[in-house]
Structures are given as C-alpha cells and as structure tokens.
Design a protein around this motif. Structure first.
Motif, PDB file in Angstrom:
ATOM      1  N   ARG A 291       0.853  -1.184   0.000  1.00 52.85           N
ATOM      2  CA  ARG A 291       0.000   0.000   0.000  1.00 52.85           C
ATOM      3  C   ARG A 291       0.888   1.234   0.000  1.00 52.85           C
ATOM      4  NH1 ARG A 291      -4.324   1.087   4.698  1.00 52.85           N
ATOM      5  NH2 ARG A 291      -2.781   2.574   5.476  1.00 52.85           N
ATOM      6  N   LEU A 292       0.755   2.023  -1.033  1.00 52.61           N
ATOM      7  CA  LEU A 292       1.560   3.236  -1.197  1.00 52.61           C
ATOM      8  C   LEU A 292       0.624   4.404  -1.477  1.00 52.61           C
ATOM      9  CD1 LEU A 292       4.387   1.830  -3.526  1.00 52.61           C
ATOM     10  CD2 LEU A 292       4.534   2.246  -1.056  1.00 52.61           C
ATOM     11  N   GLY A 293       0.811   5.495  -0.766  1.00 50.88           N
ATOM     12  CA  GLY A 293      -0.034   6.663  -0.965  1.00 50.88           C
ATOM     13  C   GLY A 293      -1.498   6.368  -0.738  1.00 50.88           C
ATOM     14  N   GLY A 294      -1.807   5.447   0.161  1.00 52.19           N
ATOM     15  CA  GLY A 294      -3.175   5.065   0.446  1.00 52.19           C
ATOM     16  C   GLY A 294      -3.804   4.149  -0.586  1.00 52.19           C
ATOM     17  N   ARG A 295      -3.049   3.768  -1.609  1.00 54.66           N
ATOM     18  CA  ARG A 295      -3.581   2.934  -2.701  1.00 54.66           C
ATOM     19  C   ARG A 295      -3.066   1.504  -2.544  1.00 54.66           C
ATOM     20  NH1 ARG A 295      -1.943   1.925  -8.273  1.00 54.66           N
ATOM     21  NH2 ARG A 295      -3.758   1.771  -9.659  1.00 54.66           N
ATOM     22  N   ALA A 296      -3.988   0.565  -2.464  1.00 54.70           N
ATOM     23  CA  ALA A 296      -3.621  -0.830  -2.225  1.00 54.70           C
ATOM     24  C   ALA A 296      -3.346  -1.562  -3.535  1.00 54.70           C
ATOM     25  CB  ALA A 296      -4.736  -1.542  -1.466  1.00 54.70           C
ATOM     26  N   THR A 297      -2.308  -2.384  -3.527  1.00 52.62           N
ATOM     27  CA  THR A 297      -2.072  -3.378  -4.565  1.00 52.62           C
ATOM     28  C   THR A 297      -2.244  -4.742  -3.906  1.00 52.62           C
ATOM     29  OG1 THR A 297      -0.517  -1.989  -5.778  1.00 52.62           O
ATOM     30  CG2 THR A 297      -0.391  -4.365  -6.161  1.00 52.62           C
ATOM     31  N   TYR A 298      -3.013  -5.613  -4.534  1.00 53.54           N
ATOM     32  CA  TYR A 298      -3.329  -6.900  -3.933  1.00 53.54           C
ATOM     33  C   TYR A 298      -2.446  -8.009  -4.506  1.00 53.54           C
ATOM     34  CZ  TYR A 298      -7.380  -4.495  -2.048  1.00 53.54           C
ATOM     35  OH  TYR A 298      -8.184  -3.621  -1.374  1.00 53.54           O
TER      36      TYR A 298
END
Length: 498
Positions: A291-298
């Motif tokens: 999770r970077l900059g509040g954006r999740a990668t799953y």
C-alpha cells in the motif's frame, strides 16, 4: 564531497535477526546475522522470546552499521518481519506478557475448527481474503488474553498492546509508537482488506479488544525514528512490510501477473494481482501486496509451512550432514529419487490443502535408501509444493505463468532450481542480489525518504543472475509428480484437505 545515501534493512525472520546496509544500487555493503532459540513447549506449539528477538535485532543493526559506516550516510531504516507471529506487551513497561506465538504454531487449530463449524469462515474470507486457520494472528491474540491471568481485563482497559514483530520493534526503537503497516495488518484476520481498516465484526468474532491494536500506515511512511541510544544516531524508520510482501517488492514484481517465490524457513509464492483483489477458488490467500499513498495493490499467495526447516531437521535432528555445503555432494550421489518421498508437514500443510492435522512422513524407504536420497527427497518436496501452488494460481487467475523469480537462502542450490523448473514447467529466474526481502524493506524506506523517486527507479536496480529452463523429459517429470501426489494423499488427515 557528498556521501552516498545508504539504507539500513532489518530482516527479522523466524530463525534469525539480520541487518543489512545497502547502497542505492541494491548492493549489500554490510550484513550481520544473529540466530535465536526456537521453543517447542508441546506438539504443534512454536514460541520465541520477544526479548531475544529485540536483542538480536539490535546487535545485528549495530554490527552492520559499524561495518558499513565508511561507505556513506544511512538515510532511513526499512523493516521486514516474520508475519503473523503474535506478541502482546505492557504499554507501561514495554515488557511482553507471554512468549511470541510463532506463525507456525498450531495450538489454536481447534478454535478455528469451531468457528468453521459455526459457519463463520465464509464471512471472514470475504472481509480478509484469508482462510480461517491457526496460522494467522487473531486466535493467537485471544489465546494469550484467555490464558494469561488478568490479561483480558488489562487489554480492555487499554493497558496492553498487540503487534506483529514489526510493531514490537517499532515500539522499542521509537520509544513507544504503536504502529504497523497494511501488509502485516492484513495477516491478522482482523483487518478488512477492502475497506483498509480494523473491522468491528471481526474483532467481535475473535473476541479481541480494539484497544490492543496499532495504527495502520502505508508501507512507505513515517514510522518515527530509532532513538540515538539504540544505534548511536537517530535514524528515521521509513518502510515496513511483512517479509513476503517485502520480497515481492524487492523482486520488482510491480506489474499484475508477476510473481516470486521465497525459500527460507517456509516457502511463499506470491503473485501481484493488481488494484482489485482476486478471489481464489483453490484455497489460496487474497492479501495485500503493498500500500503506497493510500492505494492498495493486492496479491494472491500460497504458503508452504516447511521448506528450509526440512533441511534443518535432517541436519540437526538426524545428523545426516554437518553443513549446507555438503548438500550438493549428497544429492549428486543419487540416481533418481528411487521412489522416496518426504512430505514435510511438521506443522501441518498450508495452501492449497490447509490441513492442520497432517504430520510429516517419509515414504518409499528400502534397505538401499541412502542419506543422499533423504536429502534429495526434502529438496524435491519444496519443488512439488511450489508446483501445487502455481497450478492453483493458474486456475484462479487465468494467467499464463511462465516465469518465476526466486529468492531466499535455499536458491543458491542450482540442483534445486533446475528440478523446480523441470517439475513446474516454468523458467526460474535467480536474481543477482538474493537478499530480496531485505532489499524490499530498504527500497520502501528509500521511496519514503527520497533516495528513490519512483517504482521504476527501484525496478531498474533488479539484475538477473541466471535462468533455469525446463529440461527434463515430461513423461519422467509427470511420473515423479504422480508419486508426490500419492505420498501427499497418504499424509493428509482427511479433516483439512480436499
């Protein structure tokens, strides 16, 4: 002249605490390692001493900083840690109230089965992406609160703190900041991976007070600073991830469909599945990759509980060899596996079987079986299990998996990687820098503190050492896989597998 920026990575693992100093190109300029004791109080129980984790981590960091001090200036610290391992400590003193319950521990298997029988597993998977298993933290937390006198009352009063190992180290280094990152939070069975928050329904199901929990930050974020008294200077902590997610990051698997497999105490295959969580029909885990900059990668993940532990058992408990350098000669002395298979289910079977009651076995022994064949069987088992996970990932994702990036201590063994390529039918890529987990933690810290400007900046540091292409006769490979499947069937308990 400006000194080059360096990054200190803490790689706190299941059997050792390590610290590495990296330059911007990902070269380890200093490495320090401290092993610590494994405690097995009962069958299926695995514990660590949190104070020993802390002391070995501190000693490793001090030694690595001493070795790497002349090369440049350390800009930040990144932490990668053994996941799911559960520690509860006093907020006032910082002292643990019970030993760390390790991710491998099976003591809460009956509690998980009771929740399954109550029909809770589907809802839990929907929110967390995880199967209901003793592997994860939630039932471990509840067990400590119920078994330690007064612990539940104190937890509800806000006197205690829970954390995975990253959180415990951050608390100690920073002087009491109670934080974790999203990847570690996602391994507790208490974190809603879709809403990115601790989930009240899950807290109620597992009977865990919210007052215990740390604040959840991005993987590259401000985690405070390690105090001057610990490392001789104040150093910001800028990156945190669970060890497998850190390895995914360190292997630069930034595009959906890219995957890596890490071979250490256990084996963990993880595939980047993008910004939308993939739903597994084959009992794989849906988890946070980053999770970077509040954006999740799953990510999709398959977990093998015992990989390097099988080799360690052959060395330490059976005395079949003295040093890992002896392994090549022992395997070279064999001619095929001679029908000998090891299923290393010392603490049950992980994905895709999830059989907590399975136990390890060696099958096909004859009077002619040599110690070389036992070592070979342990190495082969790692490859067969990896193949099982890749098959499940293909079925779940529809991806054409043709390349697997590998890392971890076991991948220095060329024979292992060639056999893996042969049975899995994929190209196996070994990177030039094998310290993917530590480098991933360092990369996250570097991204936060400005050593790196982007993911592309980090990706350019990845270099290949060697490719291993499938070379075995497919008929022979299929015959050996059939033997493995038969051995697996014999070991399963019938209560957890398919």
């Amino acid at each position: 002249m400006t000194r080059q920026p360096l990054l200190l990575a803490i790689d706190q693992g299941t059997t050792s605490s390590r610290a590495l100093v990296f330059d911007r190109a990902g070269r380890p300029l200093a490495v320090s390692k401290r092993e610590f004791a494994q405690h097995y109080p009962r069958d299926g129980w695995v514990e660590h001493d949190p104070e020993e984790i802390w002391q070995t981590t501190l000693a490793a960091c001090r030694e690595a900083l001493g070795q790497g001090a002349a090369a440049g200036t350390v800009a930040a610290i990144g932490i990668a840690n053994q996941r799911e391992t559960t520690i509860v400590w006093e907020r006032g003193s910082g002292a643990p109230i019970y030993p760390a319950i390790v991710w491998q521990d099976r003591r809460t298997a009956a509690r998980c089965e009771a929740l399954q029988q109550a029909g809770r597993d589907a809802r839990i998977y929907e929110k967390t992406g995880l199967v209901l298993d003793a592997y994860f933290s939630a039932t471990k937390i509840a067990w400590i609160l119920d078994q330690v006198d007064g612990a539940r009352r104190r937890a509800e009063a806000g006197e205690l703190a829970f954390g995975t190992v990253d959180s415990f180290l951050i608390w100690r280094l920073s002087g009491g900041r109670h934080l974790t990152d999203a990847t570690n939070a996602s391994r507790t069975l208490l974190f809603n991976i879709h809403e990115q928050r601790w989930d009240d329904d899950l807290l109620e199901i597992f009977d865990v007070p919210a007052a215990l929990l740390p604040e959840v930050l991005d993987c590259a974020d401000h985690y405070g600073a390690a105090g001057r008294q610990w490392l001789g200077r104040a150093l910001p902590i800028g990156g945190v991830a669970g060890d497998q997610q850190a390895a995914l990051f360190g292997q630069a698997c930034f595009e959906p469909g890219m995957l890596k497999s890490t071979y250490g105490t256990g084996c963990f295959v993880m595939m980047n599945s993008g910004v939308r969580p993939a739903v597994s029909k084959n009992r794989l885990l849906t988890t946070l990759g980053c999770r970077l900059g509040g954006r999740a990668t799953y990510a999709l993940e398959g977990s093998i509980f015992n990989a390097g532990t099988a080799i360690q058992w052959l060395r330490d408990s059976l005395g079949l060899f003295a040093d890992h350098h002896d392994i090549d000669a022992l395997v070279a002395s064999t001619h095929g596996n001679q029908g000998v298979y090891m299923v290393p289910a010392f603490t049950g079977l992980g994905a895709p079987h999830w059989d907590a009651h399975a136990r390890a076995a060696i099958l096909g022994l004859t009077r002619d079986t040599s110690k070389g064949q036992l070592v070979r069987a342990a190495l082969e088992a790692v490859c067969y299990q990896t193949r099982d996970l890749l098959q499940a990932m293909r079925a779940d994702s529809g991806a054409d998996i043709s390349v697997l990036r590998v890392d971890g201590g076991m991948v220095v063994n060329d024979w292992l990687l060639q056999f893996l390529a042969d049975v899995a039918g994929v190209k196996v890529q070994r990177p030039a820098a094998l310290e993917a987990t530590a480098w991933g933690a360092a990369g996250l810290a570097g991204l936060h503190c400005g050593v790196f400007n982007s993911l592309d900046d980090i990706s350019r540091q990845w270099r290949k050492d060697r490719d291993f292409q499938p070379a075995a006769d497919r008929q022979a490979a299929q015959a050996s896989i059939a033997g493995w499947n038969d051995a697996l069937r014999r070991v399963k308990s019938g209560s957890g597998g398919d």
